[in-house]
Design a protein around this motif. Sequence first.
Motif, PDB file in Angstrom:
ATOM      1  N   ASP A 113       0.792  -1.146   0.018  1.00  0.00           N
ATOM      2  CA  ASP A 113      -0.013  -0.147   0.187  1.00  0.00           C
ATOM      3  C   ASP A 113       0.845   1.229   0.072  1.00  0.00           C
ATOM      4  O   ASP A 113       0.396   2.458   0.039  1.00  0.00           O
ATOM      5  N   ALA A 114       2.133   0.995   0.033  1.00  0.00           N
ATOM      6  CA  ALA A 114       3.113   2.260   0.090  1.00  0.00           C
ATOM      7  C   ALA A 114       2.829   2.849  -1.267  1.00  0.00           C
ATOM      8  O   ALA A 114       2.675   2.688  -2.340  1.00  0.00           O
ATOM      9  N   GLU A 115       2.798   4.426  -1.095  1.00  0.00           N
ATOM     10  CA  GLU A 115       2.466   5.193  -2.418  1.00  0.00           C
ATOM     11  C   GLU A 115       3.530   5.616  -3.061  1.00  0.00           C
ATOM     12  O   GLU A 115       4.892   5.676  -2.656  1.00  0.00           O
ATOM     13  N   PRO A 116       3.542   5.763  -4.543  1.00  0.00           N
ATOM     14  CA  PRO A 116       4.593   5.903  -5.388  1.00  0.00           C
ATOM     15  C   PRO A 116       5.326   7.407  -4.922  1.00  0.00           C
ATOM     16  O   PRO A 116       4.597   8.291  -4.374  1.00  0.00           O
ATOM     17  N   GLY A 117       6.553   7.016  -5.126  1.00  0.00           N
ATOM     18  CA  GLY A 117       7.363   8.375  -4.589  1.00  0.00           C
ATOM     19  C   GLY A 117       7.568   8.449  -3.070  1.00  0.00           C
ATOM     20  O   GLY A 117       8.390   9.323  -2.590  1.00  0.00           O
ATOM     21  N   SER A 118       6.997   7.754  -2.234  1.00  0.00           N
ATOM     22  CA  SER A 118       6.979   7.611  -0.905  1.00  0.00           C
ATOM     23  C   SER A 118       8.318   6.811  -0.296  1.00  0.00           C
ATOM     24  O   SER A 118       8.984   6.060  -1.307  1.00  0.00           O
ATOM     25  N   GLU A 119       8.924   7.071   0.921  1.00  0.00           N
ATOM     26  CA  GLU A 119       9.919   6.166   1.235  1.00  0.00           C
ATOM     27  C   GLU A 119       9.448   5.505   2.417  1.00  0.00           C
ATOM     28  O   GLU A 119       8.961   6.234   3.504  1.00  0.00           O
ATOM     29  N   VAL A 120       9.529   4.186   2.575  1.00  0.00           N
ATOM     30  CA  VAL A 120       9.281   3.353   3.820  1.00  0.00           C
ATOM     31  C   VAL A 120      10.426   2.890   4.514  1.00  0.00           C
ATOM     32  O   VAL A 120      11.391   2.275   3.829  1.00  0.00           O
ATOM     33  N   LEU A 121      10.724   3.230   5.870  1.00  0.00           N
ATOM     34  CA  LEU A 121      11.840   2.643   6.508  1.00  0.00           C
ATOM     35  C   LEU A 121      11.268   1.486   7.334  1.00  0.00           C
ATOM     36  O   LEU A 121      10.529   1.876   7.897  1.00  0.00           O
TER      37      LEU A 121
END
Length: 193
Positions: A113-121
């Motif tokens: 579900d992470a959005e395009p262009g986002s960064e998930v740590l």
Amino acid sequence: MSTLPEPVGEVAVLRISDADREQAVVTLNDAVADGRLTWDEHAERVELALKARTRADLAPYLADLGKPAVRGGSGGTPQRVVARGSKIIRSPEPGRRVEARALFGAVYLKLTDAEPGSEVLVEATSFCGKVVLIVGADATVIDEGDAVLGKRKILTSAPSGEGPLIRITGRSTLGHLKVVQEGSGWWGHWHAR
């Protein structure tokens, strides 16, 4: 026989939580991985740390190791997912840093579900366990973690560069990290269970 705590000065000895014990084990894992403890010392201290009830009980096993290094990025309170001898499946909240810990267990995180262009740590740490991350086909995955007698595998195809960036830290000690794409044969087989 009284079950009340014995006072230390005017303050009763503070009891510790499972999270405190878990953090102590992470510190001990780092110490054996860095060569500051032998495997025998590690095994003894982990056993005693897991039995500790108060901060005073726990302190002697960590006192000579210094403070643990701070890992992961900033960005508010992380979402913590901990599996101790069990399996946990989660879809973390988008936009929050995630700390996944598997101690003799397994953590499965669906990050599709992470959005395009986002960064998930994601701090993915395991000791005799595994952390599995399921990502979208367009995700770019960067693993900055390390392994000590363990393994870390990224089983994704070349990213398009348009999806989210999944940045992973942490340590796999006698355990492993696996990153797979949603829709892959591996994910479909696991998800059907």
